[in-house]
Design an enzyme around this catalytic site. Structure first.
Site, PDB file in Angstrom:
ATOM      1  N   ASN A   1       0.824  -1.218   0.000  1.00 62.04           N
ATOM      2  CA  ASN A   1       0.000   0.000   0.000  1.00 62.04           C
ATOM      3  C   ASN A   1       0.852   1.259   0.000  1.00 62.04           C
ATOM      4  O   ASN A   1       1.995   1.255   0.485  1.00 62.04           O
ATOM      5  CB  ASN A   1      -0.858   0.095   1.282  1.00 62.04           C
ATOM      6  CG  ASN A   1      -1.943  -0.952   1.366  1.00 62.04           C
ATOM      7  OD1 ASN A   1      -2.403  -1.452   0.350  1.00 62.04           O
ATOM      8  ND2 ASN A   1      -2.344  -1.281   2.582  1.00 62.04           N
TER       9      ASN A   1
ATOM     10  N   ASP B   1       0.522   4.555   2.100  1.00 64.04           N
ATOM     11  CA  ASP B   1      -0.212   5.068   3.263  1.00 64.04           C
ATOM     12  C   ASP B   1      -0.333   6.587   3.167  1.00 64.04           C
ATOM     13  O   ASP B   1       0.674   7.291   2.986  1.00 64.04           O
ATOM     14  CB  ASP B   1       0.528   4.708   4.569  1.00 64.04           C
ATOM     15  CG  ASP B   1       0.502   3.216   4.874  1.00 64.04           C
ATOM     16  OD1 ASP B   1      -0.213   2.473   4.176  1.00 64.04           O
ATOM     17  OD2 ASP B   1       1.200   2.809   5.822  1.00 64.04           O
TER      18      ASP B   1
ATOM     19  N   LYS C   1       0.546  -4.277   4.938  1.00 62.57           N
ATOM     20  CA  LYS C   1       1.081  -5.212   5.930  1.00 62.57           C
ATOM     21  C   LYS C   1       2.123  -6.149   5.329  1.00 62.57           C
ATOM     22  O   LYS C   1       3.166  -6.417   5.935  1.00 62.57           O
ATOM     23  CB  LYS C   1      -0.056  -6.011   6.573  1.00 62.57           C
ATOM     24  CG  LYS C   1      -0.947  -5.148   7.439  1.00 62.57           C
ATOM     25  CD  LYS C   1      -1.945  -5.950   8.228  1.00 62.57           C
ATOM     26  CE  LYS C   1      -2.983  -5.021   8.861  1.00 62.57           C
ATOM     27  NZ  LYS C   1      -2.420  -3.993   9.752  1.00 62.57           N
ATOM     28  N   GLY C   2       1.868  -6.636   4.118  1.00 65.05           N
ATOM     29  CA  GLY C   2       2.841  -7.525   3.495  1.00 65.05           C
ATOM     30  C   GLY C   2       4.160  -6.817   3.231  1.00 65.05           C
ATOM     31  O   GLY C   2       5.234  -7.298   3.601  1.00 65.05           O
TER      32      GLY C   2
ATOM     33  N   ASN D   1       5.308  -4.093   4.560  1.00 63.61           N
ATOM     34  CA  ASN D   1       5.969  -3.725   5.821  1.00 63.61           C
ATOM     35  C   ASN D   1       6.717  -4.926   6.408  1.00 63.61           C
ATOM     36  O   ASN D   1       7.848  -4.797   6.899  1.00 63.61           O
ATOM     37  CB  ASN D   1       4.937  -3.244   6.845  1.00 63.61           C
ATOM     38  CG  ASN D   1       4.300  -1.917   6.475  1.00 63.61           C
ATOM     39  OD1 ASN D   1       4.832  -1.169   5.662  1.00 63.61           O
ATOM     40  ND2 ASN D   1       3.154  -1.623   7.065  1.00 63.61           N
TER      41      ASN D   1
ATOM     42  N   GLU E   1      -4.706  -9.148   4.050  1.00 67.57           N
ATOM     43  CA  GLU E   1      -5.046  -8.015   3.181  1.00 67.57           C
ATOM     44  C   GLU E   1      -5.093  -8.401   1.702  1.00 67.57           C
ATOM     45  O   GLU E   1      -5.313  -7.542   0.855  1.00 67.57           O
ATOM     46  CB  GLU E   1      -4.064  -6.853   3.387  1.00 67.57           C
ATOM     47  CG  GLU E   1      -4.301  -6.122   4.699  1.00 67.57           C
ATOM     48  CD  GLU E   1      -3.489  -4.855   4.849  1.00 67.57           C
ATOM     49  OE1 GLU E   1      -3.934  -3.964   5.570  1.00 67.57           O
ATOM     50  OE2 GLU E   1      -2.394  -4.755   4.246  1.00 67.57           O
TER      51      GLU E   1
ATOM     52  N   GLY F   1       4.460  -6.431  25.751  1.00 66.98           N
ATOM     53  CA  GLY F   1       5.263  -7.464  25.106  1.00 66.98           C
ATOM     54  C   GLY F   1       4.418  -8.489  24.386  1.00 66.98           C
ATOM     55  O   GLY F   1       3.383  -8.155  23.802  1.00 66.98           O
TER      56      GLY F   1
ATOM     57  N   ASP G   1       3.656  -5.300  12.217  1.00 66.05           N
ATOM     58  CA  ASP G   1       4.318  -5.815  11.007  1.00 66.05           C
ATOM     59  C   ASP G   1       5.813  -5.998  11.245  1.00 66.05           C
ATOM     60  O   ASP G   1       6.421  -6.955  10.756  1.00 66.05           O
ATOM     61  CB  ASP G   1       4.100  -4.853   9.835  1.00 66.05           C
ATOM     62  CG  ASP G   1       2.634  -4.692   9.503  1.00 66.05           C
ATOM     63  OD1 ASP G   1       1.864  -5.646   9.728  1.00 66.05           O
ATOM     64  OD2 ASP G   1       2.248  -3.599   9.045  1.00 66.05           O
TER      65      ASP G   1
HETATM   66  O1  RIB Z   1      -0.071  -2.526   9.702  1.00 62.35           O
HETATM   67  C1  RIB Z   1       0.041  -1.235   9.191  1.00 62.35           C
HETATM   68  C2  RIB Z   1      -0.374  -1.206   7.762  1.00 62.35           C
HETATM   69  O2  RIB Z   1      -1.738  -1.530   7.671  1.00 62.35           O
HETATM   70  C3  RIB Z   1      -0.244   0.145   7.115  1.00 62.35           C
HETATM   71  O3  RIB Z   1       1.020   0.357   6.555  1.00 62.35           O
HETATM   72  C4  RIB Z   1      -1.383   0.151   6.115  1.00 62.35           C
HETATM   73  O4  RIB Z   1      -0.964   0.130   4.797  1.00 62.35           O
HETATM   74  C5  RIB Z   1      -2.237  -1.051   6.458  1.00 62.35           C
HETATM   75  O5  RIB Z   1      -2.095  -2.046   5.562  1.00 62.35           O
END
Ligand code: RIB
Length: 306
Positions: free
Chosen positions: A9, A11, A38-39, A41, A137, A227, A255
């Site tokens: 994505n 953001d 998420k992927g 990241n 996602e 934690g 992530d």
């Molecule tokens: O986990 C954070 C992410 O969730 C963001 O970077 C956003 O793109 C969403 O996918």
């Protein structure tokens, strides 16, 4: 190798005094384009701490400027992007508000993230040495197909149950857990998964234990500043502390946890050490604005571990 199959994505991030409630409008002085998904990241988090050349991403971006920027960013972070392909939809976008305490609220417009295919995963990415990393996602049936292929080859699967899809049912969760070695959830996701399994709410630790005992996957539950806790299906319990930090932006902390966990296991760490490194990585990620800016490299992670 570490194969991340998932979302990419751009953001669009606005800082606000308070995150708007339904029906409310709040003002922000500006916004930023930051790399996310998420992927993506998780791939960047893993690549920053792993040996060079060990992390590959499979996913779709749009044939547009955001897609080219996101792909270039992955490559600049050392992620193999040879199987990142342009879809017909626009690049996924996440609309993020971050408040003064560092908490966030996120809406994702999926776009091209709905288009990855299992066939896009090159066979050389799938073998007994591969750790596959999945999230929620991109379409679940496609991820499941890739995960099953990887398990059939003797690889390992880490599945981050984020975000929990509306209507996700018991049959789907059983299929997911059946191919998963490590099931990673935050507190909300743990409650959702436990509820799908029919377990009453007795708190995070009980949820993680019950999820793990329901099948073959170890359940790892992250709890922010408290934690993380892990339970194996046999009931072994592991705890790891977070670093004491003052968060600036928690976007991407989960992530980072997942990416560092994958890299650590890929480097041969046992679950206790990998959990510890993942917690420290996730904490460090909260100290900069945006999902990826605070992700540590190997040196920063080792320095924080001490
Ligand atoms: O986990 C954070 C992410 O969730 C963001 O970077 C956003 O793109 C969403 O996918």
């Amino acid at each position: 190798m570490i194969l991340v199959f998932g979302s990419i994505n751009m953001d669009l991030v606005a800082e606000v005094a308070t995150i708007p409630r339904p029906g409310e409008t709040v003002l922000s002085p500006s916004y930023a384009h930051l790399f996310g998904g998420k992927g993506a990241n998780q791939a960047v988090a893993a690549a920053r701490v792993a040996e060079p050349g060990l992390v590959a991403m499979v996913g779709c971006v749009g044939d547009d400027a955001f897609g080219r920027m996101c792909t270039a960013n992955l490559a600049a972070n050392g992620v193999d992007v040879s199987a990142v392909t342009p879809g017909e939809e626009p690049t996924g976008c996440a609309f993020i508000t971050v408040d003064v305490t560092g908490q966030n609220a996120i809406t994702v417009a999926s776009g091209a993230n709905l288009q990855p295919t299992a066939g896009a995963v090159p066979s050389e990415f799938v073998d007994t040495h591969t750790i596959g990393v999945f999230q929620m996602e991109v379409p679940f049936p496609t991820s499941l197909e890739v995960a099953r292929r990887l398990k059939a080859c003797g690889g390992r699967v880490i599945w981050n149950f984020a975000p929990v899809p509306p209507g996700f049912g018991r049959a789907e969760l059983d299929m997911l857990l059946d191919v998963t070695d490590l099931f990673v959830v935050n507190e909300i996701e743990a409650r959702s998964a436990a509820a799908i399994l029919g377990v009453d709410d007795q708190g995070l630790e009980a949820d993680a234990r019950n999820i793990a005992s329901s099948g073959k996957a170890t359940c790892i539950a992250t709890a922010g500043e408290r934690g993380a806790i892990a339970f194996t299906p046999a009931g072994e319990r592991y705890l790891a502390p977070a670093l004491a930090i003052r968060p600036i932006d928690t976007t991407g902390a989960g992530d980072t946890f997942v990416g560092v966990l994958a890299a650590s296991l890929g480097a041969g760490a046992e679950i206790a050490a990998a959990l510890n490194e993942a917690c420290i990585g996730g904490s460090l990620a909260c100290q900069a604005k945006g999902a990826q800016a605070g992700m540590p490299d190997g040196a920063a992670l080792r320095a924080a571990i001490g």
